[in-house]
Design an enzyme around this catalytic site. Sequence first.
Site, PDB file in Angstrom:
ATOM      1  N   CYS A 309      11.956  23.737  10.877  1.00  0.00           N
ATOM      2  CA  CYS A 309      12.813  24.756  11.498  1.00  0.00           C
ATOM      3  C   CYS A 309      12.113  25.688  12.509  1.00  0.00           C
ATOM      4  O   CYS A 309      12.792  26.216  13.398  1.00  0.00           O
ATOM      5  CB  CYS A 309      13.546  25.568  10.442  1.00  0.00           C
ATOM      6  SG  CYS A 309      12.455  26.376   9.265  1.00  0.00           S
ATOM      7  N   ARG A 339       2.116  16.123   6.249  1.00  0.00           N
ATOM      8  CA  ARG A 339       1.306  17.092   5.495  1.00  0.00           C
ATOM      9  C   ARG A 339       0.117  16.392   4.873  1.00  0.00           C
ATOM     10  O   ARG A 339       0.250  15.265   4.388  1.00  0.00           O
ATOM     11  CB  ARG A 339       2.126  17.722   4.364  1.00  0.00           C
ATOM     12  CG  ARG A 339       3.250  18.549   4.889  1.00  0.00           C
ATOM     13  CD  ARG A 339       3.961  19.264   3.765  1.00  0.00           C
ATOM     14  NE  ARG A 339       5.062  20.017   4.338  1.00  0.00           N
ATOM     15  CZ  ARG A 339       5.805  20.884   3.688  1.00  0.00           C
ATOM     16  NH1 ARG A 339       5.562  21.116   2.415  1.00  0.00           N
ATOM     17  NH2 ARG A 339       6.762  21.534   4.290  1.00  0.00           N
ATOM     18  N   GLU A 341      -1.755  16.301   1.808  1.00  0.00           N
ATOM     19  CA  GLU A 341      -1.584  16.791   0.446  1.00  0.00           C
ATOM     20  C   GLU A 341      -2.805  16.506  -0.425  1.00  0.00           C
ATOM     21  O   GLU A 341      -2.787  16.735  -1.638  1.00  0.00           O
ATOM     22  CB  GLU A 341      -0.325  16.174  -0.191  1.00  0.00           C
ATOM     23  CG  GLU A 341       0.968  16.457   0.573  1.00  0.00           C
ATOM     24  CD  GLU A 341       1.661  17.734   0.100  1.00  0.00           C
ATOM     25  OE1 GLU A 341       1.043  18.528  -0.633  1.00  0.00           O
ATOM     26  OE2 GLU A 341       2.832  17.927   0.479  1.00  0.00           O
ATOM     27  N   ARG A 350       5.353  12.273  -3.071  1.00  0.00           N
ATOM     28  CA  ARG A 350       4.515  13.194  -2.297  1.00  0.00           C
ATOM     29  C   ARG A 350       3.787  12.393  -1.226  1.00  0.00           C
ATOM     30  O   ARG A 350       2.928  11.598  -1.537  1.00  0.00           O
ATOM     31  CB  ARG A 350       3.520  13.922  -3.215  1.00  0.00           C
ATOM     32  CG  ARG A 350       2.765  15.038  -2.498  1.00  0.00           C
ATOM     33  CD  ARG A 350       1.924  15.857  -3.444  1.00  0.00           C
ATOM     34  NE  ARG A 350       2.730  16.623  -4.382  1.00  0.00           N
ATOM     35  CZ  ARG A 350       3.371  17.752  -4.064  1.00  0.00           C
ATOM     36  NH1 ARG A 350       3.263  18.243  -2.849  1.00  0.00           N
ATOM     37  NH2 ARG A 350       4.076  18.380  -4.963  1.00  0.00           N
ATOM     38  N   GLU A 358      16.657  18.720   7.944  1.00  0.00           N
ATOM     39  CA  GLU A 358      16.505  20.167   7.859  1.00  0.00           C
ATOM     40  C   GLU A 358      17.810  20.797   8.313  1.00  0.00           C
ATOM     41  O   GLU A 358      18.301  20.505   9.408  1.00  0.00           O
ATOM     42  CB  GLU A 358      15.341  20.613   8.753  1.00  0.00           C
ATOM     43  CG  GLU A 358      15.137  22.110   8.819  1.00  0.00           C
ATOM     44  CD  GLU A 358      14.284  22.686   7.691  1.00  0.00           C
ATOM     45  OE1 GLU A 358      14.073  21.974   6.677  1.00  0.00           O
ATOM     46  OE2 GLU A 358      13.833  23.823   7.831  1.00  0.00           O
ATOM     47  N   ASP A 419      14.650  26.292  -5.654  1.00  0.00           N
ATOM     48  CA  ASP A 419      14.162  24.921  -5.755  1.00  0.00           C
ATOM     49  C   ASP A 419      15.154  24.100  -6.559  1.00  0.00           C
ATOM     50  O   ASP A 419      15.700  24.576  -7.555  1.00  0.00           O
ATOM     51  CB  ASP A 419      12.813  24.894  -6.484  1.00  0.00           C
ATOM     52  CG  ASP A 419      11.641  25.156  -5.548  1.00  0.00           C
ATOM     53  OD1 ASP A 419      11.873  25.341  -4.339  1.00  0.00           O
ATOM     54  OD2 ASP A 419      10.496  25.164  -6.039  1.00  0.00           O
ATOM     55  N   GLU A 437      10.565  18.683  -7.368  1.00  0.00           N
ATOM     56  CA  GLU A 437      11.349  19.483  -6.423  1.00  0.00           C
ATOM     57  C   GLU A 437      11.823  18.521  -5.341  1.00  0.00           C
ATOM     58  O   GLU A 437      11.036  18.077  -4.515  1.00  0.00           O
ATOM     59  CB  GLU A 437      10.476  20.582  -5.800  1.00  0.00           C
ATOM     60  CG  GLU A 437      11.210  21.336  -4.695  1.00  0.00           C
ATOM     61  CD  GLU A 437      10.275  22.136  -3.795  1.00  0.00           C
ATOM     62  OE1 GLU A 437       9.294  22.724  -4.287  1.00  0.00           O
ATOM     63  OE2 GLU A 437      10.541  22.152  -2.576  1.00  0.00           O
ATOM     64  N   ASN A 440      14.834  22.161  -1.341  1.00  0.00           N
ATOM     65  CA  ASN A 440      14.968  23.582  -1.622  1.00  0.00           C
ATOM     66  C   ASN A 440      15.820  24.258  -0.569  1.00  0.00           C
ATOM     67  O   ASN A 440      16.222  23.647   0.427  1.00  0.00           O
ATOM     68  CB  ASN A 440      13.599  24.246  -1.767  1.00  0.00           C
ATOM     69  CG  ASN A 440      12.785  24.189  -0.517  1.00  0.00           C
ATOM     70  OD1 ASN A 440      13.308  23.979   0.566  1.00  0.00           O
ATOM     71  ND2 ASN A 440      11.499  24.377  -0.657  1.00  0.00           N
ATOM     72  N   CYS A 466      17.373  28.168   5.688  1.00  0.00           N
ATOM     73  CA  CYS A 466      17.182  26.743   5.943  1.00  0.00           C
ATOM     74  C   CYS A 466      17.071  26.014   4.618  1.00  0.00           C
ATOM     75  O   CYS A 466      16.714  26.604   3.601  1.00  0.00           O
ATOM     76  CB  CYS A 466      15.955  26.491   6.816  1.00  0.00           C
ATOM     77  SG  CYS A 466      14.399  26.773   5.991  1.00  0.00           S
ATOM     78  N   ARG A 473      12.270  12.079  -1.535  1.00  0.00           N
ATOM     79  CA  ARG A 473      12.406  12.739  -2.842  1.00  0.00           C
ATOM     80  C   ARG A 473      13.787  12.520  -3.460  1.00  0.00           C
ATOM     81  O   ARG A 473      13.906  12.341  -4.665  1.00  0.00           O
ATOM     82  CB  ARG A 473      12.069  14.205  -2.714  1.00  0.00           C
ATOM     83  CG  ARG A 473      10.573  14.366  -2.420  1.00  0.00           C
ATOM     84  CD  ARG A 473      10.044  15.676  -2.879  1.00  0.00           C
ATOM     85  NE  ARG A 473       8.611  15.747  -2.630  1.00  0.00           N
ATOM     86  CZ  ARG A 473       7.904  16.864  -2.733  1.00  0.00           C
ATOM     87  NH1 ARG A 473       8.495  17.988  -3.089  1.00  0.00           N
ATOM     88  NH2 ARG A 473       6.611  16.850  -2.503  1.00  0.00           N
TER      89      ARG A 473
HETATM   90  P1  ATP Z   1       6.009  20.956  -3.294  1.00  0.00           P
HETATM   91  O1  ATP Z   1       5.937  22.238  -4.064  1.00  0.00           O
HETATM   92  O2  ATP Z   1       6.561  19.798  -4.070  1.00  0.00           O
HETATM   93  O3  ATP Z   1       4.743  20.630  -2.572  1.00  0.00           O
HETATM   94  P2  ATP Z   1       6.984  22.386  -1.068  1.00  0.00           P
HETATM   95  O4  ATP Z   1       7.347  23.680  -1.703  1.00  0.00           O
HETATM   96  O5  ATP Z   1       5.681  22.272  -0.385  1.00  0.00           O
HETATM   97  O6  ATP Z   1       7.101  21.208  -2.145  1.00  0.00           O
HETATM   98  P3  ATP Z   1       8.653  22.757   1.189  1.00  0.00           P
HETATM   99  O7  ATP Z   1       7.511  23.166   2.005  1.00  0.00           O
HETATM  100  O8  ATP Z   1       9.586  23.819   0.774  1.00  0.00           O
HETATM  101  O9  ATP Z   1       8.162  21.956  -0.093  1.00  0.00           O
HETATM  102  O10 ATP Z   1       9.436  21.578   1.939  1.00  0.00           O
HETATM  103  C1  ATP Z   1      10.828  21.393   1.790  1.00  0.00           C
HETATM  104  C2  ATP Z   1      11.153  20.015   1.300  1.00  0.00           C
HETATM  105  O11 ATP Z   1      10.416  19.026   2.017  1.00  0.00           O
HETATM  106  C3  ATP Z   1      10.804  19.741  -0.156  1.00  0.00           C
HETATM  107  O12 ATP Z   1      11.792  20.219  -1.021  1.00  0.00           O
HETATM  108  C4  ATP Z   1      10.715  18.235  -0.179  1.00  0.00           C
HETATM  109  O13 ATP Z   1      12.001  17.656  -0.235  1.00  0.00           O
HETATM  110  C5  ATP Z   1      10.127  17.920   1.168  1.00  0.00           C
HETATM  111  N1  ATP Z   1       8.667  17.729   1.084  1.00  0.00           N
HETATM  112  C6  ATP Z   1       7.710  18.665   1.188  1.00  0.00           C
HETATM  113  N2  ATP Z   1       6.484  18.123   1.082  1.00  0.00           N
HETATM  114  C7  ATP Z   1       6.678  16.788   0.929  1.00  0.00           C
HETATM  115  C8  ATP Z   1       5.798  15.667   0.774  1.00  0.00           C
HETATM  116  N3  ATP Z   1       4.477  15.811   0.796  1.00  0.00           N
HETATM  117  N4  ATP Z   1       6.343  14.450   0.630  1.00  0.00           N
HETATM  118  C9  ATP Z   1       7.677  14.272   0.634  1.00  0.00           C
HETATM  119  N5  ATP Z   1       8.550  15.282   0.769  1.00  0.00           N
HETATM  120  C10 ATP Z   1       8.069  16.530   0.911  1.00  0.00           C
HETATM  121 ZN    ZN Z   2      12.909  25.465   7.200  1.00  0.00          ZN
HETATM  122 MG    MG Z   3       3.846  21.490  -0.968  1.00  0.00          MG
END
Ligand code: ATP
Ligand code: ZN
Ligand code: MG
Length: 507
Positions: A309, A339, A341, A350, A358, A419, A437, A440, A466, A473
């Site tokens: 966003c 990302r 991770e 993940r 979005e 979440d 999650e 969210n 947003c 997921r």
């Molecule tokens: P988590 O706590 O599981 O790492 P996050 O809080 O980092 O998630 P946000 O940054 O809020 O997640 O991202 C919004 C959405 O994007 C998440 O709810 C999820 O659906 C998706 N998302 C985020 N990171 C990943 C990832 N590494 N792989 C797949 N989907 C992801």
């Molecule tokens: Zn956003």
């Molecule tokens: Mg995360």
Amino acid sequence: LKFRLKGYVEFSKDITLLESKIDAIVTKEINTLLFKRGVPKGKKGAKITRWRLKGNKLMLTIEGSRYLRPHDALLRLRTFFTERVGKNLKIGVRAIFIKDYSIQYLPSKKPEDKVEVRVPWIKELRVKDNELLVKLQNLDASAIQNRYVERILSRINEKIQAKEYIGKSERWELLWQSPKKEIAWDKDPTEEMEKRGWIKRIAAGEWLHTPIPARLMRTMQEIVRLYLLEPLEFEEVFLPKMVPLEVWLRTGHMPGSANVFYYVSRAKKWSLNEWEDLFDYIKVTGQIPSELLKEKLTAPIGGMCFAQCPPFYWFFEKKLVPDDELPIKVWDSSGTSYRWEAGGLKGLERDTEFHRIEVIWMGKKAQALEIKDQLMERYEYIFNNILDLEWRKAWVVPWYMEQAGETDFEEKKEIGTVDFEAYLPFRGSRENSEWLEFQNLTVAGTKFSEAWKFKTTSLREVWTGCTGIGLERWMIAFIAQKGLEPEEWPTKFREIVGKLPREIKTI
Ligand code: ATP
Ligand code: ZN
Ligand code: MG
């Protein structure tokens, strides 16, 4: 607060000719007049306690109080001398500089252990006589003017608060929980899909999806279109997926998520001549010389889409949005997100590269909150009636509050993140395993409209929200509970997914 500054004012010429006058200037003009200006009666302002002429510099020690901090006093001196010696003697002020600056004060909260702020301007930071002693060094005029001193002090404060916060258990509050569903399957979807050749890992957290998982994720998107985006009248946009670092500087993702971005560089020089040696090396060795390649690249100019966003808010920078144009409701699914991770990478839940819809909205406060409620209602319908999931909703501390070490969430419940979590049977019991999650929803209040300075035409504040729908997921949450056999899937879902494509067979 105790302040003591050592530094100098540097002139364009030798000023030893002022030798006979300087004592009077300091005591009569500066200490008793200039440094008293604006200081409440009976309070201490600032004072030059030592001074000495040395070539073209006036070396100084300034002591100050909260009513006039020595670094502000030094800025005053620059203006003062520009007038005082500029006019008569034709000498200009070339620079002001702080060599050493010690600030001792009682912090609002006592640090539990050592606090560290690592910037070159901090020489020492420690507890002394039950107070905090901050010793700064080498601040020039632009550092003083750009309020580095104030920013250093607030960064120290932020770190003290954050330490306090991390100590407490994570903020997570259950809002709602679906009834338990019968467990149809307890295998790890990623492993099973890999065995069937539906997906293949090309790099850590990065997958190739063959027709079946592609169809499943597109079906998730179709459900979102049919039951959420269209009824609520959201419009599609294409947001840039390579994001200039400045955009994240505004949102706070930089530096907040600096360790998670995928950064983007480009060639320093475009001319092929500059790349000749790399070509030769590769042709001769069949290897890619990564150090040589690195030398040819710029420092990162941007990063790959992380939160989707931010560029949308950038669009409104310093604009007024007509009141009757609000609310604005859009969605983006024009590209992938990235990302790093690290140790968290395992299954498809993940990823390094993932697909997300979005959904973004903005409006007056009441509109923003109403849209949130509408979205929540739609989500509930989808998860309960189409996907038939076992899931729950929880209120969590939004990322930007967590990073700022904020602790007063109670009155901020309107703002914040919900979440959505699904039970993954393969991870263990409901009680002891980590739920996933799968998406969210955040109402960010005026955080982003303030960052980009936009308002309504009636000069009212704009609230934004947003919600990120992670397609991998959603798919994993669904398969983890329902398995891989379409006959086992809920009827409504089967109607939308249609007949699955054939697997791609290899031997
Ligand atoms: P988590 O706590 O599981 O790492 P996050 O809080 O980092 O998630 P946000 O940054 O809020 O997640 O991202 C919004 C959405 O994007 C998440 O709810 C999820 O659906 C998706 N998302 C985020 N990171 C990943 C990832 N590494 N792989 C797949 N989907 C992801
Ligand atoms: Zn956003
Ligand atoms: Mg995360």
